[in-house]
Design a protein around this motif. Structure first.
Motif, short mmCIF file in Angstrom:
data_model
loop_
_atom_site.label_atom_id
_atom_site.label_comp_id
_atom_site.label_asym_id
_atom_site.label_seq_id
_atom_site.Cartn_x
_atom_site.Cartn_y
_atom_site.Cartn_z
N GLY A 145 61.38 13.18 42.28
CA GLY A 145 62.31 14.21 42.87
C GLY A 145 61.65 15.51 42.15
O GLY A 145 62.31 16.31 42.19
N ASP A 146 60.44 15.75 42.03
CA ASP A 146 59.93 16.95 41.51
C ASP A 146 59.04 17.53 42.37
O ASP A 146 58.17 17.17 43.16
CB ASP A 146 59.20 16.59 40.20
CG ASP A 146 59.99 15.80 39.19
OD1 ASP A 146 61.15 15.98 38.95
OD2 ASP A 146 59.33 14.57 38.77
N ASP A 147 59.36 19.20 42.32
CA ASP A 147 58.39 20.02 43.05
C ASP A 147 56.97 20.25 41.93
O ASP A 147 57.15 20.45 40.78
CB ASP A 147 59.38 21.60 43.19
CG ASP A 147 58.44 22.36 43.71
OD1 ASP A 147 57.43 22.32 44.29
OD2 ASP A 147 58.92 23.65 43.90
N PHE A 164 52.85 19.51 46.13
CA PHE A 164 53.22 18.16 46.14
C PHE A 164 54.58 17.79 45.87
O PHE A 164 55.32 18.90 45.50
CB PHE A 164 52.28 17.18 44.96
CG PHE A 164 51.09 17.43 45.09
CD1 PHE A 164 50.37 16.55 45.92
CD2 PHE A 164 50.21 18.30 44.67
CE1 PHE A 164 48.92 16.63 46.05
CE2 PHE A 164 48.71 18.33 44.63
CZ PHE A 164 48.13 17.54 45.45
N TYR A 165 55.11 16.65 46.26
CA TYR A 165 56.43 16.08 45.98
C TYR A 165 56.65 14.85 45.27
O TYR A 165 56.03 14.06 45.81
CB TYR A 165 57.41 16.27 46.89
CG TYR A 165 58.87 16.02 46.76
CD1 TYR A 165 59.80 16.79 46.33
CD2 TYR A 165 59.42 14.72 47.06
CE1 TYR A 165 61.01 16.50 45.90
CE2 TYR A 165 60.75 14.40 46.95
CZ TYR A 165 61.57 15.19 46.27
OH TYR A 165 62.77 14.97 46.02
N TYR A 200 62.43 33.40 45.03
CA TYR A 200 63.42 33.01 45.70
C TYR A 200 63.02 32.08 47.09
O TYR A 200 62.14 32.64 47.77
CB TYR A 200 64.63 33.77 45.98
CG TYR A 200 65.05 34.55 44.82
CD1 TYR A 200 66.36 33.94 44.21
CD2 TYR A 200 64.62 35.91 44.39
CE1 TYR A 200 67.00 34.54 43.15
CE2 TYR A 200 65.36 36.52 43.37
CZ TYR A 200 66.25 36.01 42.74
OH TYR A 200 66.88 36.48 41.53
N VAL A 201 63.41 31.00 47.40
CA VAL A 201 63.17 30.41 48.45
C VAL A 201 64.28 29.65 48.97
O VAL A 201 65.43 29.43 48.51
CB VAL A 201 62.15 29.14 48.11
CG1 VAL A 201 60.74 29.75 47.84
CG2 VAL A 201 62.57 28.06 47.07
N THR A 206 62.28 19.70 48.74
CA THR A 206 60.68 19.71 47.98
C THR A 206 60.47 21.09 47.17
O THR A 206 59.37 21.21 46.63
CB THR A 206 59.86 19.30 48.84
OG1 THR A 206 59.64 20.49 50.15
CG2 THR A 206 60.05 17.92 49.69
N LEU A 207 61.32 21.85 47.31
CA LEU A 207 60.93 23.46 46.85
C LEU A 207 62.15 23.71 46.09
O LEU A 207 63.27 24.05 46.35
CB LEU A 207 60.82 24.25 48.18
CG LEU A 207 59.71 25.42 47.79
CD1 LEU A 207 58.06 24.98 47.46
CD2 LEU A 207 59.50 26.20 49.11
#
Length: 282
Positions: A145-147, A164-165, A200-201, A206-207
């Motif tokens: 579960g990592d960006d 990647f994710y 900021y997103v 995934t981000l």
């Protein structure tokens, strides 16, 4: 049509230059009469090589012009990859080094730097590998579960930035790639890259938002035809604490070989062995 137009231009230049023995027009003031000048003196005739040189130069100039008569644009020069400056670590950017004490961006097993530039965060990564190097943003120090942002060396010698994710121990490439201003190089058996991504997103699985603090996962390994494979070491290093991009530190993490010598148990054994050797056996 372009070929015919070029052919007509070439024939026109040939005729105008007097090549192939075509006589100049009698109406020209500088025309020669039977090889004599205006008063019967021998006329001056340019050597054949000068005539050919004039024709050749005009021909070469025509080759570098577009159909409209304008020069073709030239490609801008490519700037070489700027080496990572470790003197800025802890001052204008944060750095994390993994490997031998005192190592830098070109000698550490793994190196990462980060700094804020406006609304972006610039990352620099380097690792002792011919395949890929990556950084993951985790909330629990564990993979899953990592960006992840990775720099991959492909079979054409290029280094490209991928997103990647982590799904468990497997990294899935995500089409939406937030990286921009990408740079990368493969040199001295090292993959090195530099890129920016927004601070900021929009909230998405995934981000992650980089203005928050995260544990940083560090990994590197081989690649096959531009695709990453399993990382080089079984337990990739993780930052001891959450990293904030608002705090520029210069952190060092000893690699496994140096962690052994730095462990309290190892130091105790060394002291005991030294004492035993100094006292001697009975």
């Amino acid at each position: 049509m372009i070929f015919l137009r070029r052919l007509v231009q070439l024939l026109t230049l040939v005729v105008q230059s007097g090549w192939w023995g075509v006589a100049p027009s009698p109406t020209d003031e500088g025309a020669l009469r039977s090889g004599h000048g205006e008063h019967g003196e021998p006329g001056h005739q340019e050597p054949h090589k000068d005539t050919y040189s004039t024709f050749a130069s005009e021909f070469l100039e025509s080759r570098h012009l577009s159909d409209d008569g304008y020069p073709f644009p030239t490609a801008p020069p490519v700037d070489p990859f700027a080496r990572i400056k470790v003197v800025d670590c802890g001052v204008t950017k944060g750095c994390i080094r993994y490997g031998k004490p005192g190592c830098d961006a070109e000698t550490c097993d793994y190196f990462l730097s980060y700094r804020r530039i406006g609304t972006d965060v610039e990352y620099e990564m380097s690792a002792d590998t011919d395949g890929w190097v990556a950084v993951g943003f985790s909330s629990d120090k564990k993979m899953g579960g990592d960006d992840v942002m990775g720099c991959v060396h492909d079979d054409n010698g290029r280094v490209r930035i991928h997103h990647f994710y982590n799904v468990g121990q497997w990294a899935k490439e995500i089409k939406r790639n937030p990286a921009r201003d990408e740079e990368g190089i493969f040199d001295n058996n090292r993959v090195t890259c530099r890129f920016k991504r927004p601070l900021y997103v929009p909230r998405e699985e995934t981000l992650v938002d980089l203005h928050l603090s995260w544990y940083y996962l560090f990994a590197w390994g081989p690649a096959i035809q531009g695709s990453i494979t399993r990382h080089d070491i079984d337990n990739p290093p993780v930052s001891d604490r959450m990293v904030s991009i608002y705090k520029y530190e210069d952190l060092f993490m000893p690699s496994t070989a140096y962690q052994t010598f730095n462990s309290p148990l190892c130091l105790l054994l060394i002291v005991a062995l030294t004492f035993y050797l100094l006292m001697g056996t009975p």
